[in-house]
Design an enzyme around this catalytic site. Structure first.
Site, PDB file in Angstrom:
ATOM      1  N   LYS A 185       0.857  -1.179   0.000  1.00  0.00           N
ATOM      2  CA  LYS A 185       0.000   0.000   0.000  1.00  0.00           C
ATOM      3  C   LYS A 185       0.890   1.225   0.000  1.00  0.00           C
ATOM      4  O   LYS A 185       2.044   1.189   0.433  1.00  0.00           O
ATOM      5  CB  LYS A 185      -0.942   0.020   1.200  1.00  0.00           C
ATOM      6  CG  LYS A 185      -0.290   0.123   2.568  1.00  0.00           C
ATOM      7  CD  LYS A 185       0.139   1.503   3.051  1.00  0.00           C
ATOM      8  CE  LYS A 185      -0.961   2.525   2.929  1.00  0.00           C
ATOM      9  NZ  LYS A 185      -0.459   3.879   3.427  1.00  0.00           N
ATOM     10  N   THR A 196       5.546   6.409   3.744  1.00  0.00           N
ATOM     11  CA  THR A 196       4.221   5.883   4.030  1.00  0.00           C
ATOM     12  C   THR A 196       3.859   4.840   2.999  1.00  0.00           C
ATOM     13  O   THR A 196       3.147   5.080   2.051  1.00  0.00           O
ATOM     14  CB  THR A 196       3.143   6.968   4.076  1.00  0.00           C
ATOM     15  OG1 THR A 196       3.402   7.779   5.202  1.00  0.00           O
ATOM     16  CG2 THR A 196       1.769   6.375   4.260  1.00  0.00           C
ATOM     17  N   SER A 409     -10.886  14.443   7.400  1.00  0.00           N
ATOM     18  CA  SER A 409     -12.326  14.701   7.494  1.00  0.00           C
ATOM     19  C   SER A 409     -13.121  13.637   6.764  1.00  0.00           C
ATOM     20  O   SER A 409     -12.587  12.756   6.138  1.00  0.00           O
ATOM     21  CB  SER A 409     -12.633  16.076   6.911  1.00  0.00           C
ATOM     22  OG  SER A 409     -12.218  16.165   5.579  1.00  0.00           O
TER      23      SER A 409
END
Length: 409
Positions: A185, A196, A409
């Site tokens: 990923k 990341t 969000s």
């Protein structure tokens, strides 16, 4: 479908992380994320030789500490538990306790010693782990050696990724069929060494942990450490390789006559995953490959390639299909590598733009048309040595800003 990469290695198109002998996987939704699977496990039927490389960010998430301790115990791993949606990073002592609890719960679920379990997390930094969802989820994991279970795991490790990243290859060593597969990923905050991204690689080759670490370190420098999305290096991530040994070949070492075949197998697997990560950069529409030849040495070639592919101006030019070679040569100049300002050749695709640092006549329309492709290759020859290297990245789009402006969000 089987695709021959070269005379010794073939790609298994429907192969997955569980295709190598001895491996199973599972992935489920626990509610950490709104919809997609968010908890997964890779399980080996017996203790597997393990090797890993980690982010160089000095601030490292709790799962990395736990995984390092597990591997250091005896170099063996039998299960890796992975969650997405929460990175368990910058969470203090509570974060460490939660990572150890994930390891303990997984060990209990599969009746393993705790140090046979690795832990990985990815997602939002700075939030406490929702252990009330994670622990019950671990107890529901039931790994299987099926394509469906492998894909459920593949989904469970994604964050802002748009696509699953998986690959599989086979070769022959000592007359034995050796299989290797990978799942990964990553789509943003990618500026390894590591970043990341999570990558998990399984193989049934027979190899001791220290030799597996040697191979992984060599290959990582040529693959995962040659991708960049946005220049940010994260707190969490790693590449973990597990080897079951069930292919029953002679144990691999650098002295083994087919050591190079194994290293190439690992390199091809890692390169596939690295390119998939680069192609799936947040908001990306194009994969960019920069190949540099004629550098002072290989490390200088990679430095130039990463600088060019990481340039925001180059990335936006590619997005806009603008053959702005000035941005390329500017990036070469500030890369910090040894260059001769009078000897640089550059091309985009088959279209040569500079020869000995002098602009050539070319068709703007042809260049623009080429830059509309999904894969863009930039070739550079510095003509100062024999070094060569590649790097991969993606274009920079409006969507990158949108995705990262609203990530929490």
């Amino acid at each position: 479908m089987v695709l021959t990469i070269h005379k010794e290695i073939t790609k298994i198109e429907k192969g997955t992380i569980v295709t190598p002998a001895g491996f199973k996987a599972a992935g489920i939704h626990t509610g950490v994320k709104r919809k997609r699977n968010d908890l997964g496990v890779i399980y080996c039927e017996s203790p597997a030789s393990a090797a890993a490389v980690y982010t160089l960010n000095v601030i490292q998430a709790a799962p990395l500490k736990v995984t390092k301790e597990s591997i250091a115990e005896e170099g063996k791993i039998q299960a890796v538990i992975v969650n997405s949606g929460n990175a368990n990073a910058c969470t203090g002592k509570q974060g460490e306790n939660d990572a150890y609890l994930m390891r303990r719960a997984t060990a209990e679920q599969f009746s393993l010693p705790e140090h046979y379990v690795a832990v990985a997390s990815t997602g939002i930094i700075g939030l406490d782990m929702p252990m009330e969802k994670i622990i019950p989820g671990i107890k529901k994991l039931n790994p299987e050696a099926t394509e469906k279970s492998a894909n459920q795991f593949n989904e469970s490790i994604l964050t802002t990724d748009l696509v699953i990243k998986s690959t599989c290859y086979q070769t022959t060593i000592n007359g034995k069929t050796v299989t290797m597969a990978g799942s990964a990923k990553g789509s943003g905050m990618i500026e390894p060494n590591m970043a990341t991204m999570l990558a998990f690689i399984t193989t049934d080759a027979a190899i001791e942990p220290d030799m597996l670490q040697v191979a992984l370190k060599e290959v990582t420098d040529k693959t995962f450490n040659c991708i960049t999305i946005d220049g940010d290096t994260s707190t969490n991530d790693m590449v973990l390789v597990m080897s079951s040994g069930k292919a029953a070949n002679e144990a691999l070492t650098p002295e083994h006559e087919e050591w190079d075949v194994f290293v190439e197998l690992l390199k091809q697997t890692c390169e596939d995953l690295a390119k998939m990560i680069a192609r799936d950069g947040e908001g990306a529409t194009k994969l960019i490959e920069v190949e540099v030849n004629g550098a002072y040495d290989d490390s200088q070639a990679v430095k130039v390639a990463k600088t060019v592919v990481g340039s925001s101006l180059v990335k936006t030019a590619v997005y806009g299909a603008d053959a702005n070679w000035g941005r390329i040569i500017a990036a070469i100049g500030y890369s910090g590598a040894v260059v001769d300002a009078e000897t640089i050749d550059t091309s985009i695709g088959h279209i040569q733009l500079l020869k000995d640092s002098q602009p050539l006549s070319y068709s703007e329309e042809e260049a623009t048309e080429y830059l509309k492709n999904e894969t863009i290759k930039i070739s550079i020859d510095l003509n100062v040595g024999n070094g060569s290297g590649k790097a991969w990245g993606c274009d920079l789009t409006y969507d990158y800003v949108r995705i990262n402006a609203s990530y929490r969000s």
